[in-house]
Design a protein around this motif. Sequence first.
Motif, short mmCIF file in Angstrom:
data_model
loop_
_atom_site.label_atom_id
_atom_site.label_comp_id
_atom_site.label_asym_id
_atom_site.label_seq_id
_atom_site.Cartn_x
_atom_site.Cartn_y
_atom_site.Cartn_z
N LYS A 52 0.85 -1.18 0.00
CA LYS A 52 0.00 0.00 0.00
C LYS A 52 0.90 1.24 0.00
CE LYS A 52 -4.12 1.29 2.50
NZ LYS A 52 -4.86 1.08 3.72
N GLU A 53 0.61 2.18 -0.92
CA GLU A 53 1.48 3.34 -1.08
C GLU A 53 1.52 4.20 0.17
OE1 GLU A 53 2.22 6.78 -4.43
OE2 GLU A 53 0.60 5.36 -4.71
N SER A 54 0.45 4.38 0.87
CA SER A 54 0.43 5.20 2.09
C SER A 54 1.32 4.56 3.17
CB SER A 54 -1.00 5.39 2.60
OG SER A 54 -1.55 4.13 2.96
N LEU A 56 3.89 2.67 2.54
CA LEU A 56 5.26 2.85 2.10
C LEU A 56 5.76 4.26 2.43
CD1 LEU A 56 7.52 1.36 0.67
CD2 LEU A 56 6.66 2.23 -1.49
N TYR A 57 4.92 5.29 2.21
CA TYR A 57 5.31 6.66 2.55
C TYR A 57 5.47 6.83 4.07
CZ TYR A 57 4.41 8.13 -2.24
OH TYR A 57 4.45 8.27 -3.59
#
Length: 196
Positions: A52-54, A56-57
Amino acid sequence: MLLLAVNLQYAQESNDTEKLSLDEGPISSQFDYIARRSGNYRADGVRYEVVKESNLYKLRKNVLDSIAEMNKKTGELKATIAGHETTISSLNKKLDETTTNLAAVTEEKDSMSFLGIQVSKGTYNFILWTIIAGLFVLLGAFIYKFRNSNILTQEAKQNLSELEVEYEDHRRRALEREQKISRQLQDELNRQKKSK
């Protein structure tokens, strides 16, 4: 049985997942959280992980925050180390000064001033005892000379005394002779006067 084993496995994973979080815990547990929460699929025979990109950030932000915190701690530790090195160099300088002073005091303690010159105690004792021995030798020589002179003086006094006695005897005899001769002369003069 199979259902029970899968259920236990799922319950254990959900418990582990519940304990893992991106909001707290060390970076390694946050990576574990990402790994467990990621999905996977196969395409063209290659396995892919989907994250999930969030998440990862969030993980990236946490890693950067951890790195910044570590850099801050590293800077503080470097400053502390620099302070300690300054203190150590100051203490080493003081130790060198103290060692130098101690060596000077020890040298001064182990030496004495003789005629304005610093000499070791051994040399000072040697010089002192040599002088004392020399004075004793001179005293012995003086006593020897004094005794010899005293003996000679006593002999001279005794000789003088004997000479005075002899002189007195000689003077007395000479006086008696003179008186005798004077009487004889007077008698002869008296006879000469009588015979005239």
